[in-house]
Design a protein around this motif. Structure first.
Motif, PDB file in Angstrom:
ATOM      1  N   THR A   1       0.420  -1.592   0.130  1.00  0.00           N
ATOM      2  CA  THR A   1      -0.334   0.325  -0.204  1.00  0.00           C
ATOM      3  C   THR A   1       0.768   1.114  -0.315  1.00  0.00           C
ATOM      4  N   GLY A   2       1.910   1.505   0.462  1.00  0.00           N
ATOM      5  CA  GLY A   2       2.898   2.409   0.272  1.00  0.00           C
ATOM      6  C   GLY A   2       3.244   2.506   1.548  1.00  0.00           C
ATOM      7  N   PHE A   3       4.449   3.547   1.590  1.00  0.00           N
ATOM      8  CA  PHE A   3       4.766   4.045   2.851  1.00  0.00           C
ATOM      9  C   PHE A   3       4.091   5.346   3.691  1.00  0.00           C
ATOM     10  N   ASP A   4       3.675   5.913   2.466  1.00  0.00           N
ATOM     11  CA  ASP A   4       2.672   6.867   3.683  1.00  0.00           C
ATOM     12  C   ASP A   4       0.543   6.433   3.794  1.00  0.00           C
ATOM     13  N   ALA A   5       0.885   5.127   3.055  1.00  0.00           N
ATOM     14  CA  ALA A   5      -0.747   4.789   3.903  1.00  0.00           C
ATOM     15  C   ALA A   5      -0.788   4.040   4.360  1.00  0.00           C
ATOM     16  N   THR A   6       0.734   3.619   4.975  1.00  0.00           N
ATOM     17  CA  THR A   6       0.470   2.245   6.365  1.00  0.00           C
ATOM     18  C   THR A   6       1.118   2.933   7.394  1.00  0.00           C
ATOM     19  N   PRO A   7      -0.168   3.429   7.782  1.00  0.00           N
ATOM     20  CA  PRO A   7      -0.202   3.690   9.483  1.00  0.00           C
ATOM     21  C   PRO A   7       0.320   2.792  10.066  1.00  0.00           C
ATOM     22  N   THR A   8       1.359   3.258  11.384  1.00  0.00           N
ATOM     23  CA  THR A   8       1.977   2.357  12.502  1.00  0.00           C
ATOM     24  C   THR A   8       0.900   1.364  13.817  1.00  0.00           C
ATOM     25  N   ALA A   9      -0.525   1.222  13.218  1.00  0.00           N
ATOM     26  CA  ALA A   9      -1.295   0.719  13.564  1.00  0.00           C
ATOM     27  C   ALA A   9      -1.091  -0.537  13.141  1.00  0.00           C
ATOM     28  N   LYS A  10      -1.530  -0.663  12.266  1.00  0.00           N
ATOM     29  CA  LYS A  10      -1.386  -1.395  11.341  1.00  0.00           C
ATOM     30  C   LYS A  10      -0.436  -2.813  10.934  1.00  0.00           C
ATOM     31  N   ILE A  11       1.044  -1.741  10.805  1.00  0.00           N
ATOM     32  CA  ILE A  11       1.835  -2.392  11.127  1.00  0.00           C
ATOM     33  C   ILE A  11       1.687  -3.134  12.022  1.00  0.00           C
TER      34      ILE A  11
END
Length: 194
Positions: free
Chosen positions: A29-39
């Motif tokens: 999804t790309g760096f900017d579109a990936t929230p840390t909560a999802k990681i």
């Protein structure tokens, strides 16, 4: 925050899970579109632990490249270069580096996706490319029958590195691979002006 020496070894496993999850999510999804909560959720770790290891989200990205796509040459000149055999030396260099397989397809996808939007990624790619050019120049110096002209050597090294990177990038898509042997012959001929 410094890591305490009494922390269990399983913390390293959590750190690796965070990096694995981030690599996959950034590629998808790309760096900017990936929230840390999802990681953190994908890694099965609390968000606080993610920030313990990586105080800022960009630290995750830079760590991925630093640890999983190092800029230090991955090949020893003495193992690939044979005096008087420029073509064979370049072919051994390409096999020794094996740029299409050492790093994950996901990480190469992240690199190509984020190179235009994040200066840290652009810097990493520049350092990686510069290191590969310097390594290739060293191989050319060691393999050439006589000392090559510095400008021709630099141009030859840049050309061969570009072909190796093109080859590695095309493997992401199972695309048509360049003929590295033919490229080595062209580069060797250009090195001597032949």
């Amino acid at each position: 925050m410094a890591r305490r020496s009494d922390q269990p070894a399983t913390d390293n496993a959590a750190r690796e899970r965070i990096l694995d999850a981030a690599e996959e999510l950034f590629a998808g999804t790309g760096f900017d579109a990936t929230p840390t909560a999802k990681i953190a959720a994908a890694a099965g770790t609390p968000k606080g632990l993610l920030f313990y290891y990586f105080p800022k989200k960009i630290n995750i990205l830079t760590t991925l490249f630093a640890e999983r796509m190092p800029v230090a040459p991955l090949c020893d000149v003495d193992r690939v270069a044979r005096h008087g055999d420029v073509v064979g030396s370049l072919r051994r260099l390409a096999r020794g580096l094996d740029l299409g397989r050492h790093e994950s397809v996901l990480l190469r996808t992240v690199l190509m996706r984020e190179v235009d939007t994040h200066p840290e990624v652009r810097g990493h790619l520049r350092r990686l490319t510069d290191g590969l050019v310097e390594l290739t120049e060293s191989v050319l110096d060691a393999a050439a029958a006589s000392p090559p002209d510095a400008r021709r050597r630099r141009d030859a090294a840049r050309t061969f590195v570009a072909v190796m990177l093109f080859d590695a990038n095309n493997r992401r898509f199972d695309g048509r691979q360049p003929d590295l042997a033919a490229a080595a012959r062209v580069v060797a001929a250009g090195l001597t002006g032949g």
